[in-house]
Write a protein that holds these residues in place. Structure first.
Motif, PDB file in Angstrom:
ATOM      1  N   VAL A 106      33.579 187.784 101.210  1.00 25.19           N
ATOM      2  CA  VAL A 106      34.351 186.336 100.708  1.00 25.19           C
ATOM      3  C   VAL A 106      33.534 185.502 102.880  1.00 25.19           C
ATOM      4  CG1 VAL A 106      36.108 184.332 102.973  1.00 25.19           C
ATOM      5  CG2 VAL A 106      36.466 186.210 101.210  1.00 25.19           C
ATOM      6  N   GLN A 108      33.770 182.245 104.810  1.00 23.98           N
ATOM      7  CA  GLN A 108      35.089 180.907 105.313  1.00 23.98           C
ATOM      8  C   GLN A 108      34.440 179.705 104.686  1.00 23.98           C
ATOM      9  OE1 GLN A 108      37.654 181.604 104.972  1.00 23.98           O
ATOM     10  NE2 GLN A 108      38.394 183.952 105.582  1.00 23.98           N
ATOM     11  N   TRP A 109      35.057 178.598 104.934  1.00 28.20           N
ATOM     12  CA  TRP A 109      35.030 177.223 104.567  1.00 28.20           C
ATOM     13  C   TRP A 109      34.353 176.491 105.961  1.00 28.20           C
ATOM     14  CZ3 TRP A 109      34.816 174.842  99.835  1.00 28.20           C
ATOM     15  CH2 TRP A 109      35.755 175.191  99.347  1.00 28.20           C
ATOM     16  N   GLU A 139      31.972 181.638  86.561  1.00 26.55           N
ATOM     17  CA  GLU A 139      33.013 181.730  87.966  1.00 26.55           C
ATOM     18  C   GLU A 139      33.583 183.284  88.738  1.00 26.55           C
ATOM     19  OE1 GLU A 139      35.099 181.308  84.636  1.00 26.55           O
ATOM     20  OE2 GLU A 139      36.676 181.572  85.038  1.00 26.55           O
ATOM     21  N   PHE A 140      33.139 184.469  88.168  1.00 18.38           N
ATOM     22  CA  PHE A 140      33.161 185.838  89.221  1.00 18.38           C
ATOM     23  C   PHE A 140      32.751 186.441  89.953  1.00 18.38           C
ATOM     24  CE2 PHE A 140      34.889 185.838  84.267  1.00 18.38           C
ATOM     25  CZ  PHE A 140      35.898 185.116  84.647  1.00 18.38           C
ATOM     26  N   MET A 145      31.574 177.158  97.263  1.00 16.34           N
ATOM     27  CA  MET A 145      32.446 176.024  96.155  1.00 16.34           C
ATOM     28  C   MET A 145      31.856 175.241  97.254  1.00 16.34           C
ATOM     29  SD  MET A 145      35.938 178.430  96.066  1.00 16.34           S
ATOM     30  CE  MET A 145      35.841 179.144  97.158  1.00 16.34           C
ATOM     31  N   SER A 193      32.367 174.072  92.455  1.00 13.45           N
ATOM     32  CA  SER A 193      31.392 175.251  91.964  1.00 13.45           C
ATOM     33  C   SER A 193      30.234 175.241  90.848  1.00 13.45           C
ATOM     34  CB  SER A 193      32.410 175.941  92.257  1.00 13.45           C
ATOM     35  OG  SER A 193      32.139 177.054  91.266  1.00 13.45           O
ATOM     36  N   THR A 213      33.916 183.166  97.858  1.00 10.92           N
ATOM     37  CA  THR A 213      35.304 184.170  97.823  1.00 10.92           C
ATOM     38  C   THR A 213      33.858 185.269  97.340  1.00 10.92           C
ATOM     39  OG1 THR A 213      37.004 185.099  96.417  1.00 10.92           O
ATOM     40  CG2 THR A 213      35.393 183.728  95.179  1.00 10.92           C
ATOM     41  N   SER A 214      35.497 186.313  97.775  1.00  4.78           N
ATOM     42  CA  SER A 214      34.155 187.525  97.138  1.00  4.78           C
ATOM     43  C   SER A 214      34.059 187.889  96.423  1.00  4.78           C
ATOM     44  CB  SER A 214      35.405 188.660  98.100  1.00  4.78           C
ATOM     45  OG  SER A 214      36.877 188.719  97.300  1.00  4.78           O
ATOM     46  N   LEU A 216      34.168 190.350  92.944  1.00  7.23           N
ATOM     47  CA  LEU A 216      34.776 191.518  92.555  1.00  7.23           C
ATOM     48  C   LEU A 216      34.242 192.148  91.709  1.00  7.23           C
ATOM     49  CD1 LEU A 216      38.415 190.789  93.259  1.00  7.23           C
ATOM     50  CD2 LEU A 216      36.990 192.253  94.340  1.00  7.23           C
ATOM     51  N   SER A 217      33.118 191.464  90.721  1.00  5.37           N
ATOM     52  CA  SER A 217      32.156 191.152  89.880  1.00  5.37           C
ATOM     53  C   SER A 217      31.247 192.263  89.942  1.00  5.37           C
ATOM     54  CB  SER A 217      31.934 190.272  88.818  1.00  5.37           C
ATOM     55  OG  SER A 217      30.431 189.972  89.693  1.00  5.37           O
TER      56      SER A 217
ATOM     57  N   VAL B 106      42.591 189.858  98.465  1.00  5.15           N
ATOM     58  CA  VAL B 106      42.200 190.618  97.140  1.00  5.15           C
ATOM     59  C   VAL B 106      42.891 191.855  96.704  1.00  5.15           C
ATOM     60  CG1 VAL B 106      40.425 191.921  96.340  1.00  5.15           C
ATOM     61  CG2 VAL B 106      39.277 190.071  97.379  1.00  5.15           C
ATOM     62  N   TRP B 109      40.753 196.067  91.139  1.00  3.17           N
ATOM     63  CA  TRP B 109      40.908 196.411  89.704  1.00  3.17           C
ATOM     64  C   TRP B 109      41.346 197.410  89.931  1.00  3.17           C
ATOM     65  CZ3 TRP B 109      38.814 192.892  86.733  1.00  3.17           C
ATOM     66  CH2 TRP B 109      37.623 191.964  87.163  1.00  3.17           C
ATOM     67  N   GLU B 139      40.547 177.933  89.185  1.00  2.00           N
ATOM     68  CA  GLU B 139      39.174 179.540  88.843  1.00  2.00           C
ATOM     69  C   GLU B 139      38.914 178.815  91.056  1.00  2.00           C
ATOM     70  OE1 GLU B 139      36.052 175.886  88.084  1.00  2.00           O
ATOM     71  OE2 GLU B 139      34.740 178.083  89.158  1.00  2.00           O
ATOM     72  N   PHE B 140      39.943 178.449  91.520  1.00  2.00           N
ATOM     73  CA  PHE B 140      39.003 178.126  93.169  1.00  2.00           C
ATOM     74  C   PHE B 140      40.778 179.274  93.236  1.00  2.00           C
ATOM     75  CE2 PHE B 140      37.222 174.693  91.657  1.00  2.00           C
ATOM     76  CZ  PHE B 140      35.866 175.187  91.789  1.00  2.00           C
ATOM     77  N   MET B 145      42.220 188.633  86.783  1.00  2.00           N
ATOM     78  CA  MET B 145      40.867 188.512  86.195  1.00  2.00           C
ATOM     79  C   MET B 145      41.139 189.502  84.992  1.00  2.00           C
ATOM     80  SD  MET B 145      38.255 187.869  88.546  1.00  2.00           S
ATOM     81  CE  MET B 145      38.051 189.161  90.139  1.00  2.00           C
ATOM     82  N   ILE B 191      35.029 189.704  81.561  1.00  2.00           N
ATOM     83  CA  ILE B 191      35.858 189.379  82.066  1.00  2.00           C
ATOM     84  C   ILE B 191      36.500 187.816  81.689  1.00  2.00           C
ATOM     85  CG2 ILE B 191      36.670 189.329  84.730  1.00  2.00           C
ATOM     86  CD1 ILE B 191      34.137 190.285  85.332  1.00  2.00           C
ATOM     87  N   THR B 213      40.801 187.673  93.143  1.00  2.00           N
ATOM     88  CA  THR B 213      39.599 187.451  94.621  1.00  2.00           C
ATOM     89  C   THR B 213      40.410 186.884  95.004  1.00  2.00           C
ATOM     90  OG1 THR B 213      37.831 187.087  95.257  1.00  2.00           O
ATOM     91  CG2 THR B 213      38.924 185.277  93.611  1.00  2.00           C
ATOM     92  N   SER B 214      39.768 186.393  96.640  1.00  2.00           N
ATOM     93  CA  SER B 214      40.958 185.656  98.093  1.00  2.00           C
ATOM     94  C   SER B 214      40.787 184.070  97.173  1.00  2.00           C
ATOM     95  CB  SER B 214      40.073 186.616  98.585  1.00  2.00           C
ATOM     96  OG  SER B 214      38.696 186.090  99.099  1.00  2.00           O
ATOM     97  N   LEU B 216      41.320 181.398  99.051  1.00  2.00           N
ATOM     98  CA  LEU B 216      41.034 179.997  99.447  1.00  2.00           C
ATOM     99  C   LEU B 216      40.531 178.513  99.729  1.00  2.00           C
ATOM    100  CD1 LEU B 216      36.944 181.481 100.244  1.00  2.00           C
ATOM    101  CD2 LEU B 216      38.452 182.285 101.220  1.00  2.00           C
TER     102      LEU B 216
END
Lengths: 293, 293
Positions: A106, A108-109, A139-140, A145, A193, A213-214, A216-217, B106, B109, B139-140, B145, B191, B213-214, B216
């Motif tokens: 991640v 952060q903002w 998106e994955f 953002m 995004s 964000t993180s 995971l894909s 998070v 998987w 999506e945010f 997923m 995905i 995912t997280s 935010l």
């Protein structure tokens, strides 16, 4: 002019412009091919993920690698920024951010100008962020953002986050983020995004609040992030090492539009190693040093 | 029948079915209104985020709160699962997962059936996951997923992850995830993440590999996740406490379709506190206990 009146108005309103497929797949291959060798270097400019060997951020590739040195002078990137500022620009920062498959963490903002003001004493916001996708962004895989219009707020209050991310960052308070998102349209456009294929480009204002964000894909999301600063707005303090915040305020000279595919010679002064001076820092402003001299 | 032939074929192929707006906004308000009181209870069934007071998971709300007890017997949710299995079902697990604004973390998987097999000795995969959105999902805010078709692989190898998430989870290896995503279409559908307004519902196979995912964003993403198990497939071991893995294998009796808005009386045995027995566990399989008796 490369930018239309509509684009100028859009940038003013939203704080960003998105250019899908700004560079071709063939052009991008000249850049991505150079990344593994860059990442393999054991230099301070390769910052790795917490508890992993994966590179989170590579700095200053334009001083090390010829393809990136050409990108740093590419008219499709630099010209619109010169148009927006009405003057020459220099390279303030050049990063390759590897938000790697499964591992990318991640961000952060935050606003970037907060750091440049607080750490580098950059006088005003007249510096532009540019993101160029080295991988497809979807998106994955942790896309950037933005909160549209958040740049109009100027520099907002931030706290120095040394724990959440691998890299110290001035991050923005959650309540303020919620307000900015609401003002930008809430669930109807309050966060955007931009996504697209490798070679796409985003210009975004140095005060635009952004996060990611993180990832995971199974897809890397490597991107070049660079900051072009109006020459008159150069930084006034060298508190951060030179490989992070550059000190050469000479205006960028543009290369031809086909420079990635028909590569002209280009200077890469750090190709054989970073000079010791690039690690030297000082918390004293430049003008005080000059006055004392 | 509530499910069409197309839906049955789709479930078989993809491992999930998405029903946007399955419940109305008015119906959902009866549920969301009950959440704060549930979260405020200092009981073992409220699992909080690492280093925060925010509830990550609430278990067994259907035994504590009347609106959730009605949801647990709702024909729009339970009927299609009975149709898919061709027999009665009981409630194996009932969770409210609060992936809260700014704080939601998070989930790596994983497959759910891996846990039910390893911990609960559930004989086969004949148990269905149901997700019902209590908040809008976009999506945010960290949507679920899925890797479509990954359920066809059956139970895949997993390692017990006790550190990445707040809750112990059998997670799947990255190389296998990459293979499954590639087989499912790679960047073209490998995905998916169903999004929609509060009241939407997903049915997904207990072997379908999923993650999230997280969050935010400034938007909570609270959802009910429950697992309906075919009665003949009930668990064989009580290694986990009853508030996590239920032990009442009586088939669910359906309430009328309007039960959330015209609420009939319903039993909530844990309303005044959880019985001590719900915390008791045993690593001995049921049939061995029976044989010894």
């Amino acid at each position: 002019m490369q930018l239309t009146k509509e684009q100028l108005a859009q940038f003013d309103r939203d704080g960003y412009l998105f250019f899908p497929n700004r560079f071709s797949a063939e052009e991008m291959r000249t850049l991505t091919a150079a990344v593994p060798e860059l990442y393999s270097r054991r230099e301070a400019y390769n910052v790795r993920e917490k508890g992993s060997d994966a590179v989170r951020t590579n700095f200053a590739a334009h001083l090390v690698s010829e393809p990136f040195a050409r990108l740093a002078r590419h008219p499709r990137m630099v010209q619109p920024v010169m148009e927006l500022f009405g003057e020459g620009v220099y390279m303030h920062q050049f990063k390759i951010n590897g938000k790697m498959a499964f591992e990318g963490d991640v961000w952060q903002w935050h606003q970037d100008y907060g750091t440049w003001l607080n750490d580098d004493m950059m006088p005003t916001e007249r510096a532009m962020n540019v993101a160029i996708f080295l991988d497809d962004v979807n998106e994955f895989n942790g896309p950037l953002m933005f909160i549209p219009g958040s740049h109009r707020k100027g520099v907002v209050e931030a706290k120095h986050d040394l724990t959440t991310t691998s890299y110290p960052l001035w991050t923005v308070d959650n309540d303020l983020i919620a307000q900015l998102v609401e003002r930008a349209g809430g669930k109807d456009g309050g966060i955007v995004s931009p996504k697209g294929p490798a070679g796409s480009m985003i210009l975004f204002h140095s005060c635009l609040v952004h996060a990611s964000t993180s990832n995971l894909s199974p897809w890397n999301r490597v991107a070049v992030y660079l900051s072009l600063c109006a020459v008159s707005n150069h930084i006034r303090r060298f508190k951060r090492p030179e490989y992070i915040a550059h000190r050469d305020f000479t205006p960028i000279e543009l290369l031809p539009d086909d420079c990635l595919l028909n590569p002209p010679p280009v200077d890469v002064p750090w190709q054989d190693g970073m000079p010791a001076s690039a690690l030297q820092t000082s918390s004293v402003p430049i003008d005080e040093i000059r006055q004392a001299a």
